[in-house]
Design a protein around this motif. Structure first.
Motif, PDB file in Angstrom:
ATOM      1  N   TYR A 135      45.209  37.569  46.920  1.00  0.00           N
ATOM      2  CA  TYR A 135      43.947  38.605  47.338  1.00  0.00           C
ATOM      3  C   TYR A 135      44.232  40.213  47.227  1.00  0.00           C
ATOM      4  O   TYR A 135      45.610  40.196  47.585  1.00  0.00           O
ATOM      5  CB  TYR A 135      43.470  38.138  48.459  1.00  0.00           C
ATOM      6  N   TYR A 192      45.638  44.995  41.554  1.00  0.00           N
ATOM      7  CA  TYR A 192      44.486  44.639  40.863  1.00  0.00           C
ATOM      8  C   TYR A 192      45.111  43.747  39.557  1.00  0.00           C
ATOM      9  O   TYR A 192      44.786  44.208  38.518  1.00  0.00           O
ATOM     10  CB  TYR A 192      43.537  45.608  40.221  1.00  0.00           C
ATOM     11  N   ILE A 222      34.855  39.407  46.649  1.00  0.00           N
ATOM     12  CA  ILE A 222      34.084  39.536  45.406  1.00  0.00           C
ATOM     13  C   ILE A 222      35.093  39.008  44.058  1.00  0.00           C
ATOM     14  O   ILE A 222      36.293  38.864  44.459  1.00  0.00           O
ATOM     15  CB  ILE A 222      33.718  41.113  45.072  1.00  0.00           C
ATOM     16  N   GLN A 223      34.647  38.830  42.953  1.00  0.00           N
ATOM     17  CA  GLN A 223      35.298  38.435  41.792  1.00  0.00           C
ATOM     18  C   GLN A 223      35.714  39.794  41.152  1.00  0.00           C
ATOM     19  O   GLN A 223      35.356  40.972  41.345  1.00  0.00           O
ATOM     20  CB  GLN A 223      34.280  37.808  40.714  1.00  0.00           C
ATOM     21  N   MET A 224      37.055  39.626  40.517  1.00  0.00           N
ATOM     22  CA  MET A 224      37.766  40.922  39.889  1.00  0.00           C
ATOM     23  C   MET A 224      36.829  41.592  39.086  1.00  0.00           C
ATOM     24  O   MET A 224      36.670  42.640  38.751  1.00  0.00           O
ATOM     25  CB  MET A 224      39.036  40.548  39.088  1.00  0.00           C
ATOM     26  N   GLN A 225      35.924  40.696  38.073  1.00  0.00           N
ATOM     27  CA  GLN A 225      34.816  41.222  37.135  1.00  0.00           C
ATOM     28  C   GLN A 225      33.795  42.047  37.678  1.00  0.00           C
ATOM     29  O   GLN A 225      33.203  42.837  36.771  1.00  0.00           O
ATOM     30  CB  GLN A 225      34.421  40.025  36.350  1.00  0.00           C
ATOM     31  N   ASP A 226      33.777  42.132  39.123  1.00  0.00           N
ATOM     32  CA  ASP A 226      32.499  42.682  39.747  1.00  0.00           C
ATOM     33  C   ASP A 226      33.133  44.167  40.378  1.00  0.00           C
ATOM     34  O   ASP A 226      32.522  44.416  41.213  1.00  0.00           O
ATOM     35  CB  ASP A 226      31.899  41.924  40.795  1.00  0.00           C
ATOM     36  N   ILE A 276      39.395  41.390  46.635  1.00  0.00           N
ATOM     37  CA  ILE A 276      39.352  40.681  45.377  1.00  0.00           C
ATOM     38  C   ILE A 276      40.041  39.277  45.490  1.00  0.00           C
ATOM     39  O   ILE A 276      41.005  39.266  45.718  1.00  0.00           O
ATOM     40  CB  ILE A 276      39.631  41.531  44.237  1.00  0.00           C
ATOM     41  N   ASP A 277      39.203  38.623  45.077  1.00  0.00           N
ATOM     42  CA  ASP A 277      39.751  36.801  44.848  1.00  0.00           C
ATOM     43  C   ASP A 277      40.413  37.024  43.729  1.00  0.00           C
ATOM     44  O   ASP A 277      39.899  36.961  42.296  1.00  0.00           O
ATOM     45  CB  ASP A 277      38.873  35.894  44.991  1.00  0.00           C
ATOM     46  N   SER A 314      39.968  34.944  40.239  1.00  0.00           N
ATOM     47  CA  SER A 314      38.813  35.148  39.317  1.00  0.00           C
ATOM     48  C   SER A 314      39.343  35.796  38.108  1.00  0.00           C
ATOM     49  O   SER A 314      39.063  35.921  36.993  1.00  0.00           O
ATOM     50  CB  SER A 314      37.691  35.996  40.009  1.00  0.00           C
ATOM     51  N   ASN A 343      41.871  33.029  36.186  1.00  0.00           N
ATOM     52  CA  ASN A 343      41.211  31.927  35.491  1.00  0.00           C
ATOM     53  C   ASN A 343      40.489  32.360  34.110  1.00  0.00           C
ATOM     54  O   ASN A 343      39.841  31.669  33.624  1.00  0.00           O
ATOM     55  CB  ASN A 343      40.253  31.311  36.386  1.00  0.00           C
ATOM     56  N   LYS A 344      40.314  33.624  33.884  1.00  0.00           N
ATOM     57  CA  LYS A 344      39.861  34.067  32.746  1.00  0.00           C
ATOM     58  C   LYS A 344      40.458  34.328  31.647  1.00  0.00           C
ATOM     59  O   LYS A 344      41.638  34.341  31.554  1.00  0.00           O
ATOM     60  CB  LYS A 344      39.212  35.714  33.076  1.00  0.00           C
TER      61      LYS A 344
END
Length: 352
Positions: free
Chosen positions: A39, A133, A321-325, A344-345, A348, A351-352
């Motif tokens: 996190y 991040y 929140i998701q990293m993408q957000d 941030i979790d 996310s 797993n991308k």
């Protein structure tokens, strides 16, 4: 030096959105700890730096200095941590270790300038540091913190900045039973200041401009709430507080709050307004009041704060929140649309 490529989210220009990229992490030195990031909290400093609002940002820039993760590897001379340990990394990853401040355990005031977790200078790779991040980070063991296992991990992440930023001045002011403490501003910093000062045993008074925050201030632990926009309330509470922690980064009238202090009272600023705050001489000299500032905390004090929070089961109020957000989160952060910290979790990203 050998490096490892990891996934991260960062920006390549002040006006550009954050996006996925790859960055290099150094191979372990003898004293290094490799950490899988679980996190990462989102601090307003991240936004300021990513958008170069304070100047001096190096690009590409990967923010994040509220890191919680697990140790995956340790250097040959590491003695404090082992693989599998739950750890944190805050705003600093190194310092000169030789100046008076470093020797006294207040590395945040390193006279040569501490090495910050991002947008600083990595002496090993000869380029800027990259923040949390990202999937993983490598940090000298002396700047790694042990995270209490009993705390919610996501909600613990903001303690690495917001927690110690408020804990340090409260501790420095000897806040505790018998002290009446004012907290100005209920946001990412202020909500932690309320929780921590209450756990220290103080009588906590929240000072806010917003009627809508009165009930939430009480939920967080405030014994009283003063509306600073109500002249009668401010007058009625003049000369009643021993200490005030000012967590506001917007422009505001510091003299109004100094008027709430008792003789020999002090106000410490941890917010960072863009422009200077005028202070009237008579706000200070009439009752021997003090006005000071404070910056995060040293490594030992940050560990003390984490242990204190573990003992009292204190964490931040967060929105996961998701990293993408992250770009949407930055926009909401500018509007004050979060109670009270984004985290941030990092799964996310992985797993991308």
């Amino acid at each position: 030096m050998n490096t490892t490529s990891v996934k991260a989210f960062g920006t390549e220009a002040p006006e550009a959105d954050l996006k996925q990229m790859h960055i290099e992490r150094r191979a372990l030195t003898a004293k290094d700890v490799a950490i899988d990031i679980l996190y990462c909290g989102v601090c307003h400093s991240d936004l300021h730096t990513a958008r170069n609002e304070w100047g001096g940002t190096s690009y590409p820039n990967v923010p994040g200095h509220e890191i919680v993760g697990r140790v995956t590897q340790v250097g040959d001379q590491v003695t404090k941590y082992k693989v599998g340990d739950l750890v944190g990394v805050g705003c600093m990853v190194d310092s000169c270790r030789e100046c008076e401040s470093c020797k006294e355990g207040v590395e945040q005031y390193c006279e040569k300038g501490n090495i910050q977790t991002y947008n600083s200078f990595d002496i090993h790779l000869n380029k800027q540091t990259f923040g949390g991040y990202s999937e993983a980070v490598v940090v000298d063991e002396d700047f790694v913190l042990r995270v209490p296992e009993n705390l919610d991990l996501a909600a613990t992440a903001p303690l690495l900045c917001a927690g110690v930023t408020t804990y340090s001045p409260l501790r420095h002011a000897n806040v505790g039973p018998g002290k009446k403490v004012g907290i100005v501003g209920i946001g990412g910093l202020g909500h932690m200041a309320v929780k921590i000062s209450k756990a220290m045993g103080a009588h906590v008074v929240v000072i806010t401009t917003s009627q809508s925050k009165v009930e939430d201030a009480k939920r967080l632990g405030a014994d009283e709430v003063i509306l600073s926009t109500d002249a009668e309330q401010m007058k009625a509470n003049a000369s009643t507080l021993h200490f005030i922690l000012d967590c506001v980064s917007a422009q505001h009238d510091i003299n109004a709050y100094l008027g709430l202090l008792k003789r020999d009272g002090s106000l410490t600023l941890v917010g960072a307004p863009e422009h200077p705050l005028p202070v009237a001489a008579f706000s200070l000299i009439m009752n021997r009041k003090s006005f000071s500032g404070s910056l995060i905390g040293g490594i030992a004090e940050t560990q003390e704060m984490l242990d204190f929070c573990g003992k009292h089961n204190l964490t931040s109020d967060i929105e996961l929140i998701q990293m993408q957000d992250i770009n949407k989160a930055y926009d909401r952060l500018l509007k004050g649309d979060v109670k009270y910290r984004f985290v941030i979790d990092m799964a996310s990203l992985k797993n991308k």
